[in-house]
Design an enzyme around this catalytic site. Structure first.
Site: not given
Length: 362
Positions: A38, A63-65
């Site tokens: 990530r 970016l989403s969690a």
């Protein structure tokens, strides 16, 4: 959104935490998450936050969690050979993980509103293909990205097996999103503050499941040109692989099978000795017994028959721990890319070898 699991020291620890919290539940999804770090999708100055279960945004980059991506990947129920459309594809992080599962005969398309984010995604994709240690462990369905508003996709576009939208969908756009889906397909999107999974069970039949509460920025409405007409988004064509590309896929697949067979034959039944874990030592305390006898008090120890043995075990374990401390810590050897070594050892011209390796740097 995020904060559902503890932060990790690295990508693997983050995935461990997501598994423990039951956000990652299947082996395919776990493999994809472990294969792509990530942090590689963060700007350098923000990488300290990469392994926290939090969304990240900088300018147009978002970016989403991790917990959200985990639920999305699980809900999509991805399989090799499917077609996937990512609406609001952003950095390409999700599309690349999906591509590892779809394999070489899948379709992997993304639509992104911002051209600068498309360039960022292409850079990250190129970096992954050229340098990632994980690339050769998979046969990859490389994503293709186009710029445009996902609410303006040309009505004559093909339909997809799997569709994900990474922005909040207003109720009036629900039918439009459904129209992008094949019969038997799955659509995952934030709808009315809920991450929602919709399965198309027939031409006009649908099953809807609410997964979890979420908070996404809403889809940006189309802006019309000076003529008053919308700018239709043309999705990438469904490309047919060349014979040369198909040969590369087949050769790499054959070499991987040979490597697997060699590994199995060297290790017998393929099972290695299980790793040894340090046993947690429990300190045993002798019991003090108070005895009352004719107004006098005596304190005595009542020994357990196993105390002597336990004491010897403690001494032996302490000795082993001291020995372990005295041995200098050795760094693990870097993983060996057996596929690369095998290809480079083939009696082939160098240009063909590098073609088989996708011209990767390592």
């Amino acid at each position: 959104m995020g904060g559902a699991v503890s932060a990790g020291e690295d990508n693997d620890e983050l995935i461990d935490n997501l598994k423990e919290a039951q956000y990652i539940r299947t082996e395919l999804v776990e493999q994809a998450f472990r294969a792509i770090d990530r942090a590689d999708y963060y700007l350098e100055e923000f990488k300290d936050n990469a392994y926290k279960d939090l969304a990240w945004k900088h300018g147009n980059i978002h970016l989403s969690a991790p917990c959200i991506y985990s639920e999305v990947m699980e809900a999509l129920d991805l399989q090799p050979g499917l077609s996937f459309l990512n609406l609001g594809s952003g950095t390409g992080y999700l599309s690349s993980m999906v591509g590892l599962i779809l394999g070489p005969f899948g379709v992997n398309h993304g639509v992104e509103l911002h051209s600068d984010v498309i360039e960022y995604a292409k850079q990250k994709l190129d970096f992954f293909i050229r340098t990632s240690d994980s690339f050769d462990k998979f046969e990859f369905c490389e994503p293709s990205f186009v710029t445009g508003n996902c609410l303006e996709i040309s009505p004559d576009c093909t339909q997809y097996d799997r569709v994900y939208c990474g922005a909040g969908v207003q109720k009036e756009h629900e039918d439009y999103m459904k129209s992008l889906l094949k019969v038997g397909g799955i659509l995952v999107m934030p709808l009315e503050e809920k991450l929602t999974k919709i399965t198309r069970t027939g031409p006009t039949a649908w099953e809807t499941k609410k997964i979890l509460a979420v908070s996404f920025a809403p889809l940006i409405q189309p802006s019309h040109s000076d003529s008053g007409k919308s700018r239709l988004v043309q999705l990438p064509p469904l490309a047919v692989r060349s014979l040369q590309d198909l040969a590369r896929i087949a050769i790499r697949g054959t070499i991987k099978k040979i490597i697997h067979q060699e590994t199995m034959s060297k290790s017998g039944n393929g099972l290695k000795n299980p790793p040894r874990f340090k046993r947690r030592r429990v300190r045993r305390r002798r019991m003090e017994t108070i005895v009352f006898l004719d107004k006098e008090v005596f304190a005595s120890r009542i020994s357990n028959p196993s105390d002597d043995n336990n004491n010897c075990e403690d001494v032996e374990e302490e000795r082993r721990e001291e020995e372990e401390k005295s041995v200098p810590e050795m760094k693990p050897d870097p993983p060996i890319n057996f596929l690369r070594e095998k290809v480079l050892s083939l009696p082939l011209p160098d240009p063909l070898k590098y073609y088989l390796l996708y011209y990767r740097e390592k």
